[in-house]
Design an enzyme around this catalytic site. Structure first.
Site, short mmCIF file in Angstrom:
data_model
loop_
_atom_site.label_atom_id
_atom_site.label_comp_id
_atom_site.label_asym_id
_atom_site.label_seq_id
_atom_site.Cartn_x
_atom_site.Cartn_y
_atom_site.Cartn_z
N ASP A 79 0.80 -1.23 0.00
CA ASP A 79 0.00 0.00 0.00
C ASP A 79 0.83 1.28 0.00
OD1 ASP A 79 0.95 -0.67 2.51
OD2 ASP A 79 -0.77 0.17 3.57
N GLU A 126 10.81 -3.92 12.12
CA GLU A 126 11.99 -3.37 11.45
C GLU A 126 13.20 -3.44 12.36
OE1 GLU A 126 9.15 -1.72 11.98
OE2 GLU A 126 8.35 -0.92 10.10
C1 UGA Z 1 3.25 -0.45 9.23
C2 UGA Z 1 4.58 -0.78 8.60
O1 UGA Z 1 4.77 0.00 7.43
C3 UGA Z 1 4.59 -2.24 8.25
O2 UGA Z 1 5.75 -2.55 7.54
C4 UGA Z 1 4.48 -3.02 9.52
O3 UGA Z 1 4.45 -4.38 9.22
C5 UGA Z 1 3.19 -2.63 10.23
O4 UGA Z 1 3.11 -1.22 10.37
C6 UGA Z 1 3.17 -3.23 11.60
O5 UGA Z 1 3.97 -2.79 12.40
O6 UGA Z 1 2.34 -4.10 11.85
P1 UGA Z 1 0.78 -0.49 8.25
O7 UGA Z 1 0.48 0.41 7.14
O8 UGA Z 1 0.36 -0.08 9.62
O9 UGA Z 1 2.33 -0.79 8.24
O10 UGA Z 1 0.29 -1.99 7.99
P2 UGA Z 1 -0.35 -2.61 6.70
O11 UGA Z 1 -0.04 -1.81 5.51
O12 UGA Z 1 -1.77 -2.93 7.00
O13 UGA Z 1 0.44 -4.00 6.62
C7 UGA Z 1 1.81 -4.09 6.27
C8 UGA Z 1 1.97 -5.14 5.18
O14 UGA Z 1 1.55 -6.39 5.66
C9 UGA Z 1 1.15 -4.84 3.94
O15 UGA Z 1 1.90 -5.14 2.80
C10 UGA Z 1 -0.05 -5.76 4.08
O16 UGA Z 1 -0.55 -6.19 2.83
C11 UGA Z 1 0.51 -6.92 4.87
N1 UGA Z 1 -0.48 -7.54 5.79
C12 UGA Z 1 -1.30 -6.78 6.56
C13 UGA Z 1 -0.59 -8.92 5.84
O17 UGA Z 1 0.12 -9.62 5.12
N2 UGA Z 1 -1.50 -9.48 6.69
C14 UGA Z 1 -2.32 -8.74 7.46
O18 UGA Z 1 -3.15 -9.32 8.21
C15 UGA Z 1 -2.22 -7.35 7.41
MN MN Z 2 0.56 0.10 5.16
#
Ligand code: UGA
Ligand code: MN
Length: 468
Positions: free
Chosen positions: A324, A407
Protein backbone atom coordinates in the site's frame (compact mmCIF):
# COMPACT_ATOMS: atom_id res chain seq x y z
CA UNK A 1 52.89 48.78 -86.27
CA UNK A 2 50.58 50.27 -83.75
CA UNK A 3 49.85 53.90 -83.39
CA UNK A 4 50.57 55.46 -79.94
CA UNK A 5 46.80 55.83 -79.36
CA UNK A 6 46.10 52.31 -80.27
CA UNK A 7 48.98 51.29 -78.04
CA UNK A 8 47.54 53.24 -75.15
CA UNK A 9 44.09 51.73 -75.61
CA UNK A 10 45.65 48.27 -75.70
CA UNK A 11 47.42 48.99 -72.39
CA UNK A 12 44.15 50.23 -70.89
CA UNK A 13 42.37 47.18 -72.14
CA UNK A 14 44.98 44.92 -70.54
CA UNK A 15 44.70 46.84 -67.34
CA UNK A 16 40.92 46.61 -67.21
CA UNK A 17 41.12 42.89 -68.05
CA UNK A 18 43.45 42.36 -65.12
CA UNK A 19 41.19 44.35 -62.83
CA UNK A 20 38.15 42.34 -63.94
CA UNK A 21 40.11 39.15 -63.30
CA UNK A 22 41.12 40.38 -59.85
CA UNK A 23 37.53 41.26 -59.07
CA UNK A 24 36.29 37.84 -60.15
CA UNK A 25 38.94 36.09 -58.05
CA UNK A 26 37.94 38.23 -55.09
CA UNK A 27 34.29 37.42 -55.66
CA UNK A 28 34.96 33.69 -56.01
CA UNK A 29 37.04 33.74 -52.87
CA UNK A 30 34.29 35.52 -50.97
CA UNK A 31 31.69 33.04 -52.19
CA UNK A 32 34.00 30.16 -51.32
CA UNK A 33 34.64 31.43 -47.79
CA UNK A 34 30.97 32.21 -47.22
CA UNK A 35 29.92 28.76 -48.44
CA UNK A 36 32.53 27.09 -46.24
CA UNK A 37 31.26 29.05 -43.25
CA UNK A 38 27.66 28.07 -43.96
CA UNK A 39 28.72 24.41 -44.29
CA UNK A 40 30.59 24.59 -41.02
CA UNK A 41 27.59 26.07 -39.23
CA UNK A 42 25.29 23.44 -40.71
CA UNK A 43 27.75 20.67 -39.79
CA UNK A 44 27.96 21.89 -36.21
CA UNK A 45 24.18 21.91 -35.99
CA UNK A 46 23.99 18.45 -37.52
CA UNK A 47 26.57 17.05 -35.10
CA UNK A 48 24.86 18.57 -32.13
CA UNK A 49 21.78 16.50 -32.95
CA UNK A 50 23.64 13.20 -33.23
CA UNK A 51 24.05 10.58 -30.48
CA UNK A 52 26.97 10.99 -28.13
CA UNK A 53 30.23 9.43 -29.13
CA UNK A 54 31.50 6.56 -27.06
CA UNK A 55 33.91 8.63 -25.08
CA UNK A 56 31.13 11.03 -24.21
CA UNK A 57 28.98 8.29 -22.74
CA UNK A 58 29.16 7.57 -19.09
CA UNK A 59 29.88 3.98 -18.44
CA UNK A 60 28.04 2.57 -15.52
CA UNK A 61 30.42 1.60 -12.74
CA UNK A 62 30.75 -2.12 -12.22
CA UNK A 63 29.30 -3.22 -8.95
CA UNK A 64 32.70 -4.08 -7.60
CA UNK A 65 34.17 -0.75 -8.53
CA UNK A 66 31.34 1.44 -7.43
CA UNK A 67 32.43 3.72 -4.69
CA UNK A 68 31.03 3.40 -1.23
CA UNK A 69 29.84 6.96 -1.06
CA UNK A 70 26.15 7.43 -1.42
CA UNK A 71 26.65 10.10 -4.01
CA UNK A 72 28.04 7.62 -6.52
CA UNK A 73 24.97 5.49 -6.36
CA UNK A 74 22.96 8.63 -6.70
CA UNK A 75 24.63 9.38 -9.99
CA UNK A 76 24.16 5.78 -10.96
CA UNK A 77 20.48 6.18 -10.37
CA UNK A 78 20.20 8.61 -13.20
CA UNK A 79 22.11 6.36 -15.53
CA UNK A 80 19.79 3.52 -14.82
CA UNK A 81 16.85 5.81 -14.60
CA UNK A 82 13.53 4.14 -15.24
CA UNK A 83 13.48 3.02 -18.82
CA UNK A 84 10.02 4.41 -19.39
CA UNK A 85 11.36 7.83 -18.52
CA UNK A 86 14.26 7.64 -20.93
CA UNK A 87 13.98 8.30 -24.61
CA UNK A 88 15.42 4.90 -25.16
CA UNK A 89 12.88 3.42 -22.87
CA UNK A 90 10.39 1.84 -25.13
CA UNK A 91 12.71 -0.50 -26.83
CA UNK A 92 14.52 -1.36 -23.61
CA UNK A 93 11.38 -2.06 -21.84
CA UNK A 94 9.78 -4.04 -24.55
CA UNK A 95 12.83 -6.17 -24.90
CA UNK A 96 13.08 -6.73 -21.21
CA UNK A 97 9.39 -7.25 -20.76
CA UNK A 98 9.30 -9.97 -23.34
CA UNK A 99 12.63 -11.37 -22.46
CA UNK A 100 12.36 -11.59 -18.75
CA UNK A 101 9.04 -13.11 -18.12
CA UNK A 102 7.91 -16.51 -18.92
CA UNK A 103 4.37 -16.22 -17.84
CA UNK A 104 2.07 -19.14 -17.71
CA UNK A 105 -1.44 -17.93 -18.14
CA UNK A 106 -4.56 -19.64 -16.95
CA UNK A 107 -4.66 -22.15 -19.77
CA UNK A 108 -1.11 -23.20 -19.31
CA UNK A 109 -1.45 -23.81 -15.64
CA UNK A 110 -4.91 -25.15 -15.12
CA UNK A 111 -3.56 -28.63 -14.92
CA UNK A 112 -0.24 -27.78 -13.44
CA UNK A 113 0.59 -28.37 -9.91
CA UNK A 114 2.68 -25.55 -8.68
CA UNK A 115 5.05 -25.89 -5.85
CA UNK A 116 6.60 -23.10 -3.94
CA UNK A 117 10.34 -23.18 -3.68
CA UNK A 118 12.21 -25.62 -1.59
CA UNK A 119 12.83 -23.54 1.44
CA UNK A 120 12.50 -24.73 4.95
CA UNK A 121 9.97 -22.17 6.08
CA UNK A 122 7.69 -23.97 8.43
CA UNK A 123 4.85 -21.60 7.85
CA UNK A 124 5.01 -21.66 4.10
CA UNK A 125 2.45 -23.56 2.17
CA UNK A 126 2.70 -24.89 -1.30
CA UNK A 127 0.55 -23.17 -3.79
CA UNK A 128 -1.33 -25.73 -5.77
CA UNK A 129 -4.25 -26.64 -7.94
CA UNK A 130 -5.68 -24.12 -10.27
CA UNK A 131 -3.50 -21.26 -9.22
CA UNK A 132 -1.75 -19.21 -11.81
CA UNK A 133 1.93 -19.08 -11.82
CA UNK A 134 4.79 -17.38 -13.49
CA UNK A 135 8.21 -18.63 -14.04
CA UNK A 136 10.85 -16.05 -13.83
CA UNK A 137 14.47 -16.20 -14.57
CA UNK A 138 16.61 -13.63 -12.98
CA UNK A 139 18.63 -11.84 -13.86
CA UNK A 140 17.80 -11.76 -17.49
CA UNK A 141 17.39 -15.29 -18.48
CA UNK A 142 16.04 -14.12 -21.71
CA UNK A 143 13.45 -16.26 -23.31
CA UNK A 144 11.81 -15.79 -26.61
CA UNK A 145 8.15 -15.08 -26.85
CA UNK A 146 7.45 -18.60 -28.00
CA UNK A 147 8.86 -19.90 -24.75
CA UNK A 148 5.85 -18.48 -23.05
CA UNK A 149 3.87 -21.39 -24.37
CA UNK A 150 6.18 -23.85 -22.81
CA UNK A 151 4.21 -25.68 -20.19
CA UNK A 152 7.05 -26.84 -18.06
CA UNK A 153 7.38 -24.98 -14.84
CA UNK A 154 10.81 -24.30 -13.60
CA UNK A 155 12.28 -21.53 -11.64
CA UNK A 156 15.70 -20.49 -12.67
CA UNK A 157 17.40 -18.03 -10.50
CA UNK A 158 20.73 -17.36 -12.02
CA UNK A 159 23.42 -14.97 -11.09
CA UNK A 160 25.03 -13.71 -14.15
CA UNK A 161 26.43 -10.75 -15.82
CA UNK A 162 24.71 -10.08 -19.05
CA UNK A 163 26.10 -7.57 -21.39
CA UNK A 164 23.62 -5.23 -22.83
CA UNK A 165 24.50 -2.97 -25.66
CA UNK A 166 22.65 0.23 -25.63
CA UNK A 167 22.75 3.76 -26.83
CA UNK A 168 22.06 6.20 -24.15
CA UNK A 169 20.72 8.95 -26.29
CA UNK A 170 19.02 7.01 -29.01
CA UNK A 171 16.09 4.70 -29.12
CA UNK A 172 18.07 1.62 -29.92
CA UNK A 173 18.83 -1.22 -27.64
CA UNK A 174 20.23 -4.54 -28.34
CA UNK A 175 19.92 -6.90 -25.52
CA UNK A 176 22.28 -9.75 -25.63
CA UNK A 177 25.03 -11.94 -24.97
CA UNK A 178 27.18 -13.73 -22.78
CA UNK A 179 27.87 -14.47 -19.39
CA UNK A 180 29.78 -16.40 -17.07
CA UNK A 181 29.02 -17.49 -13.63
CA UNK A 182 29.25 -20.22 -11.23
CA UNK A 183 28.49 -23.19 -13.30
CA UNK A 184 25.08 -21.90 -14.07
CA UNK A 185 23.96 -22.11 -17.60
CA UNK A 186 22.17 -19.23 -19.06
CA UNK A 187 19.38 -20.38 -21.26
CA UNK A 188 19.24 -18.04 -24.20
CA UNK A 189 20.12 -14.71 -25.52
CA UNK A 190 17.78 -12.47 -27.32
CA UNK A 191 18.56 -11.63 -30.86
CA UNK A 192 18.26 -8.02 -31.82
CA UNK A 193 15.00 -7.40 -33.59
CA UNK A 194 14.80 -6.94 -37.31
CA UNK A 195 13.84 -3.30 -36.89
CA UNK A 196 16.78 -2.81 -34.62
CA UNK A 197 19.19 -4.45 -37.05
CA UNK A 198 18.08 -2.30 -39.94
CA UNK A 199 18.31 0.77 -37.78
CA UNK A 200 21.85 -0.13 -36.78
CA UNK A 201 22.67 -0.71 -40.43
CA UNK A 202 21.21 2.60 -41.44
CA UNK A 203 23.03 4.43 -38.71
CA UNK A 204 26.26 2.67 -39.56
CA UNK A 205 25.96 3.83 -43.15
CA UNK A 206 25.46 7.42 -42.20
CA UNK A 207 27.99 7.69 -39.41
CA UNK A 208 30.72 5.32 -40.27
CA UNK A 209 33.32 7.00 -38.15
CA UNK A 210 31.19 7.49 -35.05
CA UNK A 211 30.88 4.87 -32.36
CA UNK A 212 27.22 4.73 -31.58
CA UNK A 213 27.03 1.91 -29.08
CA UNK A 214 28.62 1.30 -25.77
CA UNK A 215 28.54 -1.79 -23.58
CA UNK A 216 26.93 -1.32 -20.22
CA UNK A 217 26.97 -4.03 -17.59
CA UNK A 218 23.72 -5.42 -16.23
CA UNK A 219 22.74 -3.85 -12.92
CA UNK A 220 22.56 -6.11 -9.86
CA UNK A 221 19.16 -7.76 -9.36
CA UNK A 222 16.56 -6.32 -7.02
CA UNK A 223 14.30 -8.58 -4.96
CA UNK A 224 11.17 -6.82 -3.84
CA UNK A 225 9.36 -8.64 -1.05
CA UNK A 226 5.73 -7.57 -0.87
CA UNK A 227 3.41 -8.91 1.83
CA UNK A 228 -0.23 -8.85 0.84
CA UNK A 229 -3.52 -10.12 2.23
CA UNK A 230 -7.10 -10.66 1.15
CA UNK A 231 -9.28 -7.55 1.29
CA UNK A 232 -11.36 -5.41 -1.10
CA UNK A 233 -8.40 -3.10 -1.87
CA UNK A 234 -5.91 -5.86 -2.57
CA UNK A 235 -5.96 -5.88 -6.39
CA UNK A 236 -5.95 -2.11 -6.58
CA UNK A 237 -2.89 -1.89 -4.31
CA UNK A 238 -1.02 -4.58 -6.23
CA UNK A 239 -1.87 -2.97 -9.55
CA UNK A 240 -0.53 0.40 -8.45
CA UNK A 241 2.65 -1.03 -6.99
CA UNK A 242 3.12 -3.41 -9.91
CA UNK A 243 3.09 -0.65 -12.47
CA UNK A 244 5.60 1.29 -10.40
CA UNK A 245 7.88 -1.75 -10.39
CA UNK A 246 7.46 -2.08 -14.13
CA UNK A 247 9.75 0.91 -14.48
CA UNK A 248 12.59 -0.97 -12.81
CA UNK A 249 15.07 -3.22 -14.63
CA UNK A 250 16.29 -6.59 -13.47
CA UNK A 251 13.81 -7.07 -10.69
CA UNK A 252 12.01 -10.04 -9.20
CA UNK A 253 8.81 -9.26 -7.35
CA UNK A 254 8.12 -11.70 -4.53
CA UNK A 255 4.44 -11.30 -3.78
CA UNK A 256 3.69 -13.25 -0.63
CA UNK A 257 0.16 -13.56 0.62
CA UNK A 258 -0.90 -14.05 4.20
CA UNK A 259 -3.10 -17.03 3.27
CA UNK A 260 -3.16 -20.78 3.03
CA UNK A 261 -3.58 -20.83 -0.72
CA UNK A 262 -3.03 -18.51 -3.62
CA UNK A 263 -5.86 -16.50 -5.08
CA UNK A 264 -6.37 -16.79 -8.87
CA UNK A 265 -7.52 -13.17 -8.96
CA UNK A 266 -4.18 -12.04 -7.56
CA UNK A 267 -2.27 -14.28 -9.97
CA UNK A 268 -4.36 -12.91 -12.83
CA UNK A 269 -3.56 -9.35 -11.77
CA UNK A 270 0.17 -10.13 -11.57
CA UNK A 271 0.10 -11.77 -14.98
CA UNK A 272 -1.61 -8.77 -16.46
CA UNK A 273 0.93 -6.33 -15.04
CA UNK A 274 3.80 -8.31 -16.52
CA UNK A 275 6.52 -7.70 -13.94
CA UNK A 276 8.64 -10.83 -13.27
CA UNK A 277 7.18 -12.31 -10.11
CA UNK A 278 6.85 -15.24 -7.77
CA UNK A 279 3.55 -15.60 -5.98
CA UNK A 280 3.89 -17.47 -2.71
CA UNK A 281 1.84 -17.86 0.43
CA UNK A 282 2.82 -17.62 4.10
CA UNK A 283 -0.06 -17.45 6.58
CA UNK A 284 0.20 -15.60 9.85
CA UNK A 285 0.48 -18.19 12.65
CA UNK A 286 -2.89 -18.86 14.34
CA UNK A 287 -1.78 -17.54 17.72
CA UNK A 288 -1.31 -14.04 16.27
CA UNK A 289 -4.45 -14.16 14.16
CA UNK A 290 -6.57 -14.72 17.23
CA UNK A 291 -5.08 -12.01 19.41
CA UNK A 292 -7.15 -8.97 20.32
CA UNK A 293 -4.02 -6.88 20.42
CA UNK A 294 -1.98 -5.49 17.52
CA UNK A 295 -1.05 -8.16 15.00
CA UNK A 296 2.39 -8.65 13.47
CA UNK A 297 1.27 -7.78 9.94
CA UNK A 298 3.22 -9.12 7.03
CA UNK A 299 5.87 -10.82 9.16
CA UNK A 300 5.39 -14.43 8.11
CA UNK A 301 5.26 -13.17 4.51
CA UNK A 302 8.57 -11.30 4.81
CA UNK A 303 10.31 -14.20 6.54
CA UNK A 304 9.09 -16.45 3.73
CA UNK A 305 10.69 -13.99 1.31
CA UNK A 306 13.98 -14.18 3.20
CA UNK A 307 13.88 -17.99 3.01
CA UNK A 308 13.25 -17.78 -0.72
CA UNK A 309 16.29 -15.56 -1.18
CA UNK A 310 18.49 -17.79 0.95
CA UNK A 311 17.52 -20.68 -1.32
CA UNK A 312 17.51 -18.90 -4.67
CA UNK A 313 19.55 -15.72 -4.73
CA UNK A 314 23.25 -15.06 -4.49
CA UNK A 315 23.63 -11.38 -5.19
CA UNK A 316 21.69 -8.18 -5.48
CA UNK A 317 19.57 -6.38 -2.95
CA UNK A 318 16.32 -7.07 -1.08
CA UNK A 319 13.68 -4.56 -0.13
CA UNK A 320 10.44 -4.94 1.81
CA UNK A 321 7.80 -3.04 -0.14
CA UNK A 322 4.37 -3.14 1.53
CA UNK A 323 1.63 -3.27 -1.06
CA UNK A 324 0.00 0.00 0.00
CA UNK A 325 2.98 2.38 0.07
CA UNK A 326 4.16 4.85 -2.58
CA UNK A 327 7.58 4.53 -4.17
CA UNK A 328 9.55 6.87 -6.43
CA UNK A 329 11.35 4.64 -8.90
CA UNK A 330 14.64 6.46 -8.27
CA UNK A 331 14.95 4.81 -4.89
CA UNK A 332 15.14 1.38 -6.54
CA UNK A 333 18.09 2.43 -8.65
CA UNK A 334 19.83 3.82 -5.61
CA UNK A 335 19.27 0.84 -3.32
CA UNK A 336 20.52 -1.54 -6.02
CA UNK A 337 24.15 -0.96 -5.03
CA UNK A 338 23.70 -1.44 -1.29
CA UNK A 339 26.76 -3.18 0.18
CA UNK A 340 25.23 -4.12 3.54
CA UNK A 341 22.30 -1.94 4.62
CA UNK A 342 21.08 1.33 3.16
CA UNK A 343 18.54 3.75 4.64
CA UNK A 344 16.56 6.82 3.62
CA UNK A 345 13.55 8.90 4.76
CA UNK A 346 9.93 7.71 4.55
CA UNK A 347 7.17 10.30 4.35
CA UNK A 348 3.79 10.14 6.10
CA UNK A 349 5.07 8.26 9.15
CA UNK A 350 3.74 9.23 12.59
CA UNK A 351 3.08 12.76 13.79
CA UNK A 352 6.49 13.98 12.61
CA UNK A 353 5.23 13.47 9.06
CA UNK A 354 8.44 11.69 8.16
CA UNK A 355 10.72 9.04 9.60
CA UNK A 356 14.38 9.55 8.77
CA UNK A 357 17.94 8.93 9.76
CA UNK A 358 19.51 12.14 11.09
CA UNK A 359 22.69 13.12 9.29
CA UNK A 360 25.01 15.52 11.08
CA UNK A 361 28.29 16.54 9.45
CA UNK A 362 27.88 13.77 6.93
CA UNK A 363 27.43 11.05 9.54
CA UNK A 364 24.45 9.06 10.82
CA UNK A 365 23.57 10.63 14.15
CA UNK A 366 20.32 9.05 15.32
CA UNK A 367 16.79 8.86 13.96
CA UNK A 368 13.85 11.21 13.63
CA UNK A 369 10.48 9.49 14.15
CA UNK A 370 7.34 10.26 16.11
CA UNK A 371 7.68 7.02 18.04
CA UNK A 372 11.08 5.87 19.19
CA UNK A 373 9.79 3.19 21.61
CA UNK A 374 13.22 2.12 22.79
CA UNK A 375 14.16 0.97 19.32
CA UNK A 376 17.78 0.92 18.19
CA UNK A 377 16.58 1.44 14.61
CA UNK A 378 13.39 3.54 14.70
CA UNK A 379 12.83 3.30 10.95
CA UNK A 380 9.90 2.33 8.77
CA UNK A 381 9.79 -0.84 6.70
CA UNK A 382 9.90 1.26 3.52
CA UNK A 383 13.09 3.02 4.63
CA UNK A 384 15.85 0.45 4.23
CA UNK A 385 17.32 -2.19 1.92
CA UNK A 386 19.74 -5.05 2.54
CA UNK A 387 22.27 -6.70 0.30
CA UNK A 388 21.60 -10.37 -0.46
CA UNK A 389 25.27 -11.23 0.13
CA UNK A 390 25.06 -9.62 3.56
CA UNK A 391 21.89 -11.60 4.27
CA UNK A 392 23.78 -14.79 3.44
CA UNK A 393 26.45 -13.76 5.92
CA UNK A 394 23.75 -13.51 8.62
CA UNK A 395 21.99 -16.87 8.29
CA UNK A 396 19.88 -16.34 11.40
CA UNK A 397 18.56 -12.91 10.51
CA UNK A 398 14.76 -12.76 10.53
CA UNK A 399 11.82 -10.58 11.41
CA UNK A 400 10.24 -10.99 14.86
CA UNK A 401 6.47 -11.38 15.34
CA UNK A 402 6.49 -8.29 17.50
CA UNK A 403 4.11 -5.50 16.41
CA UNK A 404 5.89 -2.18 16.13
CA UNK A 405 9.32 -3.78 16.40
CA UNK A 406 9.48 -5.70 13.11
CA UNK A 407 11.99 -3.37 11.45
CA UNK A 408 14.07 -2.92 14.58
CA UNK A 409 14.12 -6.64 15.31
CA UNK A 410 15.14 -7.54 11.79
CA UNK A 411 17.88 -4.90 11.59
CA UNK A 412 19.20 -5.94 15.00
CA UNK A 413 19.31 -9.54 13.81
CA UNK A 414 21.78 -8.40 11.13
CA UNK A 415 24.39 -7.58 13.81
CA UNK A 416 27.23 -6.92 13.76
CA UNK A 417 26.44 -3.82 11.72
CA UNK A 418 28.29 -0.58 12.39
CA UNK A 419 26.54 2.75 11.95
CA UNK A 420 29.19 3.83 9.46
CA UNK A 421 28.33 0.78 7.34
CA UNK A 422 24.80 2.05 6.82
CA UNK A 423 24.63 3.79 3.45
CA UNK A 424 22.52 6.93 3.43
CA UNK A 425 20.58 7.26 0.20
CA UNK A 426 18.14 9.80 -1.26
CA UNK A 427 20.81 12.51 -1.44
CA UNK A 428 22.10 11.66 2.01
CA UNK A 429 18.56 11.61 3.37
CA UNK A 430 17.67 15.07 2.09
CA UNK A 431 14.96 13.76 -0.22
CA UNK A 432 11.76 11.83 0.34
CA UNK A 433 11.32 9.07 -2.23
CA UNK A 434 9.02 6.68 -0.33
CA UNK A 435 5.76 7.30 1.53
CA UNK A 436 3.85 5.24 4.04
CA UNK A 437 0.50 5.84 2.37
CA UNK A 438 -2.57 4.03 3.67
CA UNK A 439 -5.60 3.27 1.62
CA UNK A 440 -9.04 3.88 3.07
CA UNK A 441 -10.63 0.62 4.14
CA UNK A 442 -13.63 -0.32 2.02
CA UNK A 443 -16.53 -2.41 3.24
CA UNK A 444 -17.01 -5.82 1.66
CA UNK A 445 -19.04 -5.69 -1.54
CA UNK A 446 -22.74 -6.57 -1.23
CA UNK A 447 -23.73 -10.06 -2.37
CA UNK A 448 -24.46 -10.31 -6.08
CA UNK A 449 -28.09 -10.52 -7.17
CA UNK A 450 -27.95 -13.34 -9.71
CA UNK A 451 -31.64 -13.20 -10.60
CA UNK A 452 -31.55 -9.54 -11.42
CA UNK A 453 -28.13 -9.24 -13.08
CA UNK A 454 -27.20 -12.82 -13.99
CA UNK A 455 -27.36 -12.18 -17.73
CA UNK A 456 -25.44 -8.89 -17.71
CA UNK A 457 -21.78 -7.84 -17.62
CA UNK A 458 -22.09 -7.54 -13.85
CA UNK A 459 -21.96 -11.32 -13.66
CA UNK A 460 -18.40 -11.07 -14.95
CA UNK A 461 -17.07 -8.19 -12.88
CA UNK A 462 -18.70 -9.55 -9.77
CA UNK A 463 -16.20 -12.42 -10.01
CA UNK A 464 -13.34 -9.92 -9.94
CA UNK A 465 -14.21 -8.58 -6.51
CA UNK A 466 -12.05 -9.65 -3.61
CA UNK A 467 -14.38 -10.41 -0.74
CA UNK A 468 -12.80 -10.79 2.71
C1 UGA B 1 3.25 -0.45 9.23
C2 UGA B 1 4.58 -0.78 8.60
O1 UGA B 1 4.77 0.00 7.43
C3 UGA B 1 4.59 -2.24 8.25
O2 UGA B 1 5.75 -2.55 7.54
C4 UGA B 1 4.48 -3.02 9.52
O3 UGA B 1 4.45 -4.38 9.22
C5 UGA B 1 3.19 -2.63 10.23
O4 UGA B 1 3.11 -1.22 10.37
C6 UGA B 1 3.17 -3.23 11.60
O5 UGA B 1 3.97 -2.79 12.40
O6 UGA B 1 2.34 -4.10 11.85
P1 UGA B 1 0.78 -0.49 8.25
O7 UGA B 1 0.48 0.41 7.14
O8 UGA B 1 0.36 -0.08 9.62
O9 UGA B 1 2.33 -0.79 8.24
O10 UGA B 1 0.29 -1.99 7.99
P2 UGA B 1 -0.35 -2.61 6.70
O11 UGA B 1 -0.04 -1.81 5.51
O12 UGA B 1 -1.77 -2.93 7.00
O13 UGA B 1 0.44 -4.00 6.62
C7 UGA B 1 1.81 -4.09 6.27
C8 UGA B 1 1.97 -5.14 5.18
O14 UGA B 1 1.55 -6.39 5.66
C9 UGA B 1 1.15 -4.84 3.94
O15 UGA B 1 1.90 -5.14 2.80
C10 UGA B 1 -0.05 -5.76 4.08
O16 UGA B 1 -0.55 -6.19 2.83
C11 UGA B 1 0.51 -6.92 4.87
N1 UGA B 1 -0.48 -7.54 5.79
C12 UGA B 1 -1.30 -6.78 6.56
C13 UGA B 1 -0.59 -8.92 5.84
O17 UGA B 1 0.12 -9.62 5.12
N2 UGA B 1 -1.50 -9.48 6.69
C14 UGA B 1 -2.32 -8.74 7.46
O18 UGA B 1 -3.15 -9.32 8.21
C15 UGA B 1 -2.22 -7.35 7.41
MN1 MN C 1 0.56 0.10 5.16
Amino acid sequence: MLLPQAKESKVNENLSNKMALGKSIKMYLTIFIATTCIYMVLYQYHMSRQPLAANELVKHPEKSSSSSSSSSSYIASYLWAPPMLNNSSNSINTTMGQGLVQVHGPNATDTSSVSSSSSAASNSVSASGSSFYSTVSLPLTLSSASDANNKSISTTTTSTTTTTTTTVANAVVSATTTTTTTAQKLKTTTQPSHAHKSMVKAMGAVHKIRTTFVAVSEPPPLYIITPTYRRPEQLAELTRLGYTLKHVLNLLWLVIEDANKTNPLVAHTLDRIGVPYEYLVAPMPEQYKLTKRAKPRGVSNRNRGLDYLRANATEGVLYFADDDNTYDVNIFEQMRYTKKVSMWPVGLVTKTGVSSPIIREGKLDGYYDGWIGGRKYPVDMAGFAVSVKFLHERPHAKMPFKPGYEEDGFLRSLAPLQNNEIELLADECREILTWHTQTKKNPAALPFNQTRYGNTNLAFIEKLLVRP
